[in-house]
Design an enzyme around this catalytic site. Sequence first.
Site, PDB file in Angstrom:
ATOM      1  N   HIS A 181      45.560  39.866  31.636  1.00  0.00           N
ATOM      2  CA  HIS A 181      44.193  39.574  31.213  1.00  0.00           C
ATOM      3  C   HIS A 181      43.333  40.818  31.334  1.00  0.00           C
ATOM      4  CE1 HIS A 181      41.499  39.629  34.768  1.00  0.00           C
ATOM      5  NE2 HIS A 181      42.593  39.344  35.458  1.00  0.00           N
ATOM      6  N   CYS A 182      42.276  40.824  30.540  1.00  0.00           N
ATOM      7  CA  CYS A 182      41.243  41.864  30.626  1.00  0.00           C
ATOM      8  C   CYS A 182      39.907  41.158  30.806  1.00  0.00           C
ATOM      9  CB  CYS A 182      41.271  42.752  29.388  1.00  0.00           C
ATOM     10  SG  CYS A 182      40.945  41.860  27.849  1.00  0.00           S
ATOM     11  N   GLN A 183      38.830  41.753  30.334  1.00  0.00           N
ATOM     12  CA  GLN A 183      37.522  41.138  30.510  1.00  0.00           C
ATOM     13  C   GLN A 183      37.297  39.993  29.525  1.00  0.00           C
ATOM     14  OE1 GLN A 183      35.645  41.816  33.018  1.00  0.00           O
ATOM     15  NE2 GLN A 183      33.719  40.778  32.529  1.00  0.00           N
ATOM     16  N   TYR A 205      38.886  37.447  31.698  1.00  0.00           N
ATOM     17  CA  TYR A 205      38.202  37.168  32.966  1.00  0.00           C
ATOM     18  C   TYR A 205      36.897  36.426  32.738  1.00  0.00           C
ATOM     19  CZ  TYR A 205      35.785  38.039  37.392  1.00  0.00           C
ATOM     20  OH  TYR A 205      35.101  37.896  38.569  1.00  0.00           O
TER      21      TYR A 205
END
Length: 561
Positions: A509-511, A537
């Site tokens: 995952h990233c932002q 996120y």
Amino acid sequence: MTSSEPFTVVIVGGVAGGMSAAARLRRLDEHAQIVVFERGPEVSYANCGLPYYVGGAIAERESLLLQTPASLRSRFRLDVRVRHDVVRVDTAQKVVEVMDVETGRRFTQRYDTLILATGARPRRDEPLSDVPVRSLRTVEDADVIDASLSRPGVPVVVVGGGYTGLEAVENLVARGASVTLVQRGPHLLSPLDAEMAAPIAAEIRARGVDVRLGVEVATAGSGAVTLSDGSSVAAELVIDASGVVPETALAEGAGIRLGETGGIAVDSMCRTSAPDVFAVGDGVEKLELVGGDTALITMAGLANRHGRMVADLIAGRTETVRPALGTGIVRVFGIAAAKVGWSERQLRAAGREFYVVHVHPGSHAGYYPGAETLSMKLLADPGSDAILGAQIVGRDGVDKRIDVVATAMQAGMPAAELAHLELAYAPQFGSAKDAVNILGYVAENTRTGTTPTIQWHELEAAQTAGATLIDVRSPAEFAAGAIPGALNVPVDELRDRRDELPDGPVVVHCQVGLRGHIATRILRQHGVDARNLDGGYRTWRDATLLRGYSRRAVVPRTFSS
């Protein structure tokens, strides 16, 4: 009817549905006798503007009054009678019995065609002990609420966290009231899913509103109400925004069939079970697009369109009702939330197959000042790729994006085709890849399996089953707040550090999802069973606020630890 008697259309109820039918019919038929009976004192007013009159954004009360009986008679030759309550319909004799509310006099009026636009009524509109209760549906309601806010700090309890409740909260705060919002369900705006509604609650709380979720008003005493959890809240006024129920007593008394929803049953031309009797507006059940069944959808736009359509039919034109999408939008304290179609919760309850896309694009080009982040959710059928629903939350550009998706749904456009829409672009309005286009790109990647995804509510089970969570954001982002148990490997280092990853499946995952998509593609092409956390996120953070997590940074974990 004798040759000397004109063709007579009687309309019961004004406002959106009734007055749209009356005005349209006159434009099509100059010679018909059109009689409108309205129980209240106003026949045509902007009920959607009532909260903003209370809050002061609409300064002049007269601005809400769109037409009067005199103006309607002058322009359209309509016989409009306010404070006249239709108490009985005789469909065999084709007459209605009417009571003049002011004098008590009763009389009958014959009709050739009857239109019922009786609307809906609040679920509760009676006092709670000595605490008055008002809805916010009529000009009279707005007048009473306005008079109650004569000093700053008046304690007001708003019951219901839907569209009207949120609008009431914003405008009560603008008037200086001390506001408590009581919502029976687990989150505000129940038409939305939990992760999409969470930012709305955060925004309202930040403005000083006491938000109580999962409770109801139980009883009331002197200057206070008691909630179902036993707590007490000060209240000099309760505004009931808990919803409405169809006003069907008149139809029932006439033997007109009601549907399973409790609303008046109509066919595709808004015809009731009684000959020459139509029904439109909030009291009528509608055919719903996604489920293909009937539903109660109380939208002013639908009432207007259906009233106009009935007038066309009476005038000899051919028209049918389009299935309803339930498109809606609300703004509260600068943040807007919109939806169309079904939510994930509705789809699960119905046992429908679907896939989900969360994206967080900018409202316009990021390099142009003022860009805001949009939170967008799309639900689509994995087989046909039909769009089943969408939800959008943000501070700018929410309205035009939900309207594009609603138009695509009405046209039967597959979700992936959103990527190919040619939408207006200039830096201050959008991006070369508009937010709607991005929905389409991600939908195609998700449905085809190009980038397998996992939803925020599936993450905990995946971790329990042995999946490793990889946070591919920068170390600074990771330190500012991370998902418990995540390992930080920035996406730009992922190829070089691939051998450091634990064996077995991983979730990356990233932002907001884009870097996670890139990381997933890298890992899968190197033989790793990788899935991207849909929406990143940001979606997880918003969703888990409702489950007791906080926004504070959790202690990060790295490989060396």
